[in-house]
Design a protein around this motif. Structure first.
Motif, short mmCIF file in Angstrom:
data_model
loop_
_atom_site.label_atom_id
_atom_site.label_comp_id
_atom_site.label_asym_id
_atom_site.label_seq_id
_atom_site.Cartn_x
_atom_site.Cartn_y
_atom_site.Cartn_z
N MET A 1 -9.54 -29.57 48.00
CA MET A 1 -9.27 -29.53 46.70
C MET A 1 -11.12 -29.37 45.95
O MET A 1 -11.59 -30.34 45.91
N ASP A 2 -10.36 -28.83 44.49
CA ASP A 2 -12.07 -28.81 43.84
C ASP A 2 -12.01 -29.57 43.24
O ASP A 2 -10.63 -30.85 42.49
N ALA A 3 -13.17 -30.83 43.00
CA ALA A 3 -12.76 -32.09 42.78
C ALA A 3 -12.37 -31.96 41.06
O ALA A 3 -12.26 -33.06 40.63
N SER A 4 -13.25 -30.66 40.58
CA SER A 4 -13.10 -30.71 39.09
C SER A 4 -11.33 -30.75 38.15
O SER A 4 -11.60 -31.33 37.49
N ARG B 1 -21.61 -34.58 39.06
CA ARG B 1 -21.57 -33.42 38.45
C ARG B 1 -20.51 -32.59 38.63
O ARG B 1 -20.59 -31.79 38.00
N ALA B 2 -19.13 -32.77 39.17
CA ALA B 2 -18.59 -31.81 39.52
C ALA B 2 -17.14 -32.63 38.36
O ALA B 2 -16.70 -31.52 38.02
N GLY B 3 -18.15 -33.63 37.09
CA GLY B 3 -16.98 -33.40 35.83
C GLY B 3 -15.72 -34.21 36.02
O GLY B 3 -14.66 -33.92 35.22
N HIS C 1 -14.06 -31.02 47.08
CA HIS C 1 -15.29 -30.56 47.10
C HIS C 1 -15.76 -30.40 45.85
O HIS C 1 -15.12 -30.26 44.82
N VAL C 2 -17.15 -30.69 46.08
CA VAL C 2 -18.27 -30.82 45.00
C VAL C 2 -18.67 -29.83 44.52
O VAL C 2 -20.04 -29.64 45.74
N ALA C 3 -18.48 -28.79 44.59
CA ALA C 3 -18.83 -27.76 44.43
C ALA C 3 -20.15 -27.41 44.20
O ALA C 3 -21.03 -26.67 44.36
N PRO C 4 -20.45 -27.89 42.81
CA PRO C 4 -22.14 -27.75 42.20
C PRO C 4 -22.74 -28.57 43.21
O PRO C 4 -24.03 -27.69 43.41
N LEU C 5 -22.78 -29.19 44.17
CA LEU C 5 -23.55 -29.43 45.45
C LEU C 5 -23.59 -29.58 47.23
O LEU C 5 -23.77 -29.69 48.00
N ASP C 6 -22.05 -28.53 47.25
CA ASP C 6 -21.48 -28.27 48.09
C ASP C 6 -21.50 -29.46 49.05
O ASP C 6 -21.45 -29.97 50.47
N PRO D 1 -18.61 -38.11 32.37
CA PRO D 1 -19.18 -37.62 32.85
C PRO D 1 -20.59 -36.59 32.32
O PRO D 1 -20.17 -35.78 31.64
N ASN D 2 -21.97 -36.40 32.98
CA ASN D 2 -22.68 -35.59 32.24
C ASN D 2 -23.27 -34.57 33.25
O ASN D 2 -23.02 -34.78 34.51
N GLU D 3 -23.31 -33.18 32.99
CA GLU D 3 -24.22 -32.40 34.22
C GLU D 3 -25.21 -32.61 35.05
O GLU D 3 -25.89 -32.50 36.38
N ASP D 4 -25.77 -34.15 34.44
CA ASP D 4 -27.11 -34.00 35.48
C ASP D 4 -26.61 -35.43 36.19
O ASP D 4 -27.55 -35.71 36.67
#
Length: 201
Positions: free
Chosen positions: A111-114, A141-143, A80-85, A166-169
């Protein structure tokens, strides 16, 4: 690739992501297919070509060369890429074994992709653009520290690229690319060189 669009049931009181996730969990997906969630819809990904699976097997064997027992390599693990659902099912995911062991055995929660250390995607004709763009941005985005894109259909020729930092952008600061046939070093905790000349096809 075929997509099945699932509209959110606004009258149910559910958030669209929750509704999509519940629908995803209840899907009866044909054997060999994968169901992912992207752009507010459920996407069905057909089974890969034999060469695709062969590359995944070759990469997995190489990654295990020096890998600590605290890390595992998993095929068809939903993340799951939480920042983008978004929810993707990469070809390979390297994740701490303790994270996998702690997963609820009664549910099919992704699982959380992060939590992933490395995600590997191998392009097919039908999904190459998504792997190069949407998934690249999502994993950044997921880091996810490392994203390995094995692109058999790059217009410049088959290429393997390791993206890091990775960058947050939604971008990676660094990329190391080699054409098939050239070695691609993978940093610690792997400490191995991927021999792309061993890839089938």
């Amino acid at each position: 690739m075929t997509a099945a669009t699932i509209e959110s049931d606004r009258g149910s009181g559910h958030h669209p992501w929750e509704y999509l996730l519940q629908t995803w969990q209840e899907l009866d997906v044909p054997e060999g297919w994968r169901a992912e969630i992207d752009e507010g819809q459920i996407v069905l990904v057909p089974p890969p070509h034999a060469h695709h699976s062969g590359i995944a097997g070759t990469v997995q064997r190489r990654l295990y060369t020096n890998l600590s027992e605290e890390l595992g390599i998993y095929q068809k693990l939903s993340v799951h890429v939480a920042p983008l659902d978004k929810l993707y099912v990469p070809d390979l995911v390297v994740m701490p074994t303790e994270v996998i062991a702690a997963a609820d055995p009664e549910t099919s929660e992704p699982m959380d992709a992060s939590e992933a250390l490395l995600i590997v995607e191998i392009t097919s004709k039908g999904n190459a653009r998504e792997d190069r763009t949407k998934k690249y941005r999502a994993y950044a985005r997921a880091g996810v520290p490392m994203y390995l894109l094995i692109d058999r259909f790059d217009t410049r020729g088959a290429t393997a690229t390791l993206f890091t930092e990775p960058n947050e952008d939604g971008t990676y600061k660094r990329s190391d690319a080699v054409p098939f046939g050239k070695p691609l070093p993978l940093p610690e905790p792997f400490g191995v060189t991927l021999l792309t000349g061993d890839f089938p096809g």
